[in-house]
Design an enzyme around this catalytic site. Sequence first.
Site, PDB file in Angstrom:
ATOM      1  N   SER A 712       0.800  -1.221   0.000  1.00  0.00           N
ATOM      2  CA  SER A 712       0.000   0.000   0.000  1.00  0.00           C
ATOM      3  C   SER A 712       0.835   1.274   0.000  1.00  0.00           C
ATOM      4  O   SER A 712       0.293   2.359  -0.183  1.00  0.00           O
ATOM      5  CB  SER A 712      -0.942   0.004   1.212  1.00  0.00           C
ATOM      6  N   LYS A 755      -6.925   3.979   8.063  1.00  0.00           N
ATOM      7  CA  LYS A 755      -5.932   4.915   7.547  1.00  0.00           C
ATOM      8  C   LYS A 755      -6.481   6.342   7.507  1.00  0.00           C
ATOM      9  O   LYS A 755      -5.779   7.299   7.860  1.00  0.00           O
ATOM     10  CB  LYS A 755      -5.497   4.482   6.158  1.00  0.00           C
TER      11      LYS A 755
END
Length: 835
Positions: A712, A755
């Site tokens: 990611s 996140k």
Amino acid sequence: MNEDKWFPISDDDSDLMGNIHQRTEELYRVVNHEVEDGDTFISPAFVLTDVVVFPKMISPVFLSTEASYLAVEAAQKQNQTAIALFLSDEGVEGDYLSEFLPIGMELAVGRMLSIQGGNHSALVQGRRRVEIVNILETKPYLVVEARLTSSNFRMTQRLQALMRTTRSLFESCVDLNDSLPEEAHLFSINIDDPGWLADMIATSLSLPNETRKTLMVLAHPADRLRKVNKILAQELDVLELEDEIQAQVQTEVDRSHREYYLREQMRVIQTELGEGDIWTQEIQSIKDQLEEKVFPEEVKLQANREIQRLQQMPPMSPEVGIIRTYLDWLLDLPWMESSEDNLDVRNAKQVLEQDHYGLNKAKERILEYIAIRSLNPKRLKQPILCFVGPPGTGKTSLGKSIANALGREFVRLSLGGVRDEAEIRGHRRTYIGAMPGRIIQTIRRAGKNNPLFMLDEVDKLGADFRGDPSSALLEVLDPEQNNTFSDHYLELAYDLSKVIFITTANTLSSIPAALLDRMEVIEFSGYIEEEKLEIAKRFLIPRQLEETGLEDENVKFYEPALKRIIREYTFEAGVRNFEREIGSVLRKIARLKTEKKDFPHNITPQAIRKFLGPQQFFETEAEGDDEVGVATALAWTENGGEIMPIEVLILDGKGNLQITGQIGEVMQESAQAALSYVKSRAERLEIDSEIFENVDIHLHVPEGAIPKDGPSAGITITTAMISALTNRPSYHQVGMTGEITLRGRVLPVGGIREKVLASHRAGLKRVIIPLRNEKDLEEVPKTVLKEMDLIKVKHMDEVLPVALHEKAYDHRTGKKKSQKKSASEKTDTDDSSKK
């Protein structure tokens, strides 16, 4: 009570009684027994509370008050009858007409007797029902004005039928009730007055005072007979039931006597043969238990075969203990005993919401199951759920809440460290000390064949030379097979299809694929800060206040104090350590209280620092300025989301890529893919392609002691490299996440919710996410979405304008400068200058 009918009474106590007697002689101008129906008369009265006297009934009464004694004494001195009053409610004082029943009883009072304690009693006989018209005097005793109720009635056929029915019911009650003498029935046959018949039977029966009062106020004989008939019918039903029960008991006693006689004969015979009596009793006890319990036919046949084997063996045979233990397991297991499911979806939702905050996916799945069961009760397949998530996120406790909502038994089995296949399936009876497996043992402990069975730590099963326990679980957790689960010890098919199995795990990577395929996975993501605050307010703080004995001290935690504990003293996805730290604060407060010292009732952030000491964990903070070669990535760990700066430095060298910071293989591959993409776009990015041969690129992720991995950070690494190679500063308030391909496409990643929340806590204003992750934003709180600018991209070309400044940074002047022009642009400029 009407005050204008009071009699004037002197305040002098010495003249009180004389004044009363003188006034009573004036009032009693009519002898009571000469009064006819409908006429009124005046008479002293007293209150009866513990007994109800019917006409012609003789009964002793207790004169519990001075007023009662004076009223009876006045009636005797004037040779008059007295009136018995009955309270409509036992809790009232009895000074007002409305507080008494409208009907009283005229009593002929006999001799009074003195008893212990200065009290008195008298023998009275009921004469007639009277209607209480008014209360004339209250002190020193009651004086009432009464009217005789009408005793006229017409003997009709209906009334005669009522009398016959009453006599018949009373006769049946006398036959069944030993406490009622036969003479009572004979006496009732000779009564021609229906009112007297009803009163006599009411006197004979043991009725509560409230029922007697109800009969007292019924003036008409027909009404009283109907009421008595109803009472007799109810009494007859009870007596017939008692008689039936006694008959059954007698039958059982007779059979027991017969069995006792036969067993005594058997005992004598066995004694003559030299066989022990205790052994026979044990076998008989097993047979009795087998007869009392309901078994499947196959199990019952197996148990009978084992009992026959046991009877043929000498008591001292070594195999006796093995067979006896096996029979005990067959008798103790719940083969047919089930608990009834509570299929009320609203109740289940209320229980789940009351016990847990959040965890919506798991709650919705259970509510769906309950709804389907309520619509289709014959559905036999139970869900096989797997709760996957970090420690302390409520997996096991949610299982308990589900069992509570369904009304099922809850049992738990920890599989951590289990390496022997026999732990699941059991040992065969050929081995010494053989026992069933843990599945059957736990079902026996539950006592029902449909508990909620929680298999904890299924990801920590091991396999060695003793077998693979995860393979043994394949049959247990397969709805198509577990209705005939075979345990090596029982060697009988046991039905596990009614059991709801829930497994828990921290990760799916170590669960075998075949076992994972049989389970429905529900992920438990770590709690965000807002959820932890709500859980603390609803559950953790009240529980810790109760455990520390401070629930009555009104101790409150301010929200900033709880946030300080979360951010500076815990680092976890769940709330276990959070609760421990809250408990630590309250324990210190409890100590101050026991030492008689002042302690804070409102816990502030300063108090947290005082009680818990220096800060234990430090959050990664966002960069303070726009810098070259630095970009902010968003990471997702088992403890939640956090920001992660990525640094790139360009050094003189030979074109090597150096990666540090304890980076995993997947993240190293992302760095290689990022560098290849940058090289392929060098011309468009105005980067001299020769530079890659003359410099080394050093990629570093701070906090090198912490392992990091995953794809990611791909676009973040790419952005940091381009920033370092072009001297274009990156915006420090922009965070980003996404996987990059060699062509620059941005692929979706996981943990978007965590996140985004981490970037919000860190103060970032913009977040770049893959376009295909837009669906994950539904789980992000709306308040966070309103405060942040979320940029959704599908290619790296969309990332750079948002993440980097347009102009490069000039190290000599400290100012931004125009970017290097491409070769085509430079040629066009030169041509224009020549012209």
